[in-house]
Design an enzyme around this catalytic site. Sequence first.
Site, PDB file in Angstrom:
ATOM      1  CG  PHE A 170      -1.789   1.179   1.408  1.00 19.44           C
ATOM      2  CD1 PHE A 170      -2.612   1.342   0.241  1.00 19.44           C
ATOM      3  CD2 PHE A 170      -1.879   2.055   2.348  1.00 19.44           C
ATOM      4  CE1 PHE A 170      -3.568   2.641   0.325  1.00 19.44           C
ATOM      5  CE2 PHE A 170      -2.650   3.111   2.511  1.00 19.44           C
ATOM      6  CZ  PHE A 170      -3.606   3.424   1.392  1.00 19.44           C
ATOM      7  CE1 TYR A 218       2.212   4.996   4.097  1.00 14.94           C
ATOM      8  CE2 TYR A 218       2.142   7.277   4.672  1.00 14.94           C
ATOM      9  CZ  TYR A 218       2.805   6.189   4.782  1.00 14.94           C
ATOM     10  OH  TYR A 218       3.640   5.943   5.864  1.00 14.94           O
ATOM     11  N   GLY A 219       2.108   8.033   0.096  1.00 17.05           N
ATOM     12  CA  GLY A 219       3.113   9.186   0.023  1.00 17.05           C
ATOM     13  C   GLY A 219       3.707   9.065  -1.422  1.00 17.05           C
ATOM     14  CB  SER A 220       7.167   9.856  -2.306  1.00 11.52           C
ATOM     15  OG  SER A 220       7.774   8.537  -1.627  1.00 11.52           O
ATOM     16  CD  GLU A 240       9.468   4.767   1.894  1.00 16.94           C
ATOM     17  OE1 GLU A 240       9.176   5.695   2.664  1.00 16.94           O
ATOM     18  OE2 GLU A 240       9.529   5.317   0.589  1.00 16.94           O
TER      19      GLU A 240
HETATM   20  C1  SIN Z   1       4.620   5.627   0.987  1.00 10.79           C
HETATM   21  O1  SIN Z   1       4.610   6.338  -0.116  1.00 10.79           O
HETATM   22  O2  SIN Z   1       3.683   4.798   0.936  1.00 10.79           O
HETATM   23  C2  SIN Z   1       5.455   6.056   2.075  1.00 10.79           C
HETATM   24  C3  SIN Z   1       5.837   7.306   2.667  1.00 10.79           C
HETATM   25  C4  SIN Z   1       6.452   8.253   1.354  1.00 10.79           C
HETATM   26  O3  SIN Z   1       7.590   7.329   0.840  1.00 10.79           O
HETATM   27  O4  SIN Z   1       6.468   9.183   1.196  1.00 10.79           O
END
Ligand code: SIN
Length: 183
Positions: A6, A8-10, A85
């Site tokens: 999943f 939710y960000g980049s 990450e």
């Molecule tokens: C994500 O994108 O799911 C994790 C957070 C990020 O890398 O911005």
Amino acid sequence: MPDWLFAYGSLIWRPDFAYLERRRAVLADHVRQFWQGSHDHRGTPQAPGRVVTLVGEPGRRCAGMAYRLDPATREAVLDALDHREKNGYERRSVSLIDDSGELIEALVYLAPPGNFAWLGEADLAQLAAQVAASHGPSGANADYLRELVVALERLGADDDAHLIELDRQVQRIVRRRIEAGGT
Ligand code: SIN
């Protein structure tokens, strides 16, 4: 271990990994917050930026993208993501719901409260000032926020008023800086 991941960000707009399929999905009882410090991508150790993590909040829903990984490349993909990450995120297992109502078990990279890069809650003006000021090896923190807002619009999930207001304030600070002769 789940084959889904999943984002939710980049990872929504720049997955940079091979996948077999992707679907819009939501994670219940969680909300996206700019509470995680970024010392390695959108800031520096001396001047960290802010990036998103997931925070538990009953009744809220976090929209994102679910990617089905190829079992043949899954381990290599996860190794690369562990590196990307590495600034305080951990792999967790979550249950998602996709657009058709199907339940999907997925991994997610989540930065828990109290990790070494945790910055925590701040008011909107403080968040905006820090995001507008921060830059790191992956670019401007303001661009991370802008790309997130655009990615969520494309997903049809542009209903996060807090995120949209944060973006508006950051854009205003950036515009004023440019008008004043800065970059
Ligand atoms: C994500 O994108 O799911 C994790 C957070 C990020 O890398 O911005």
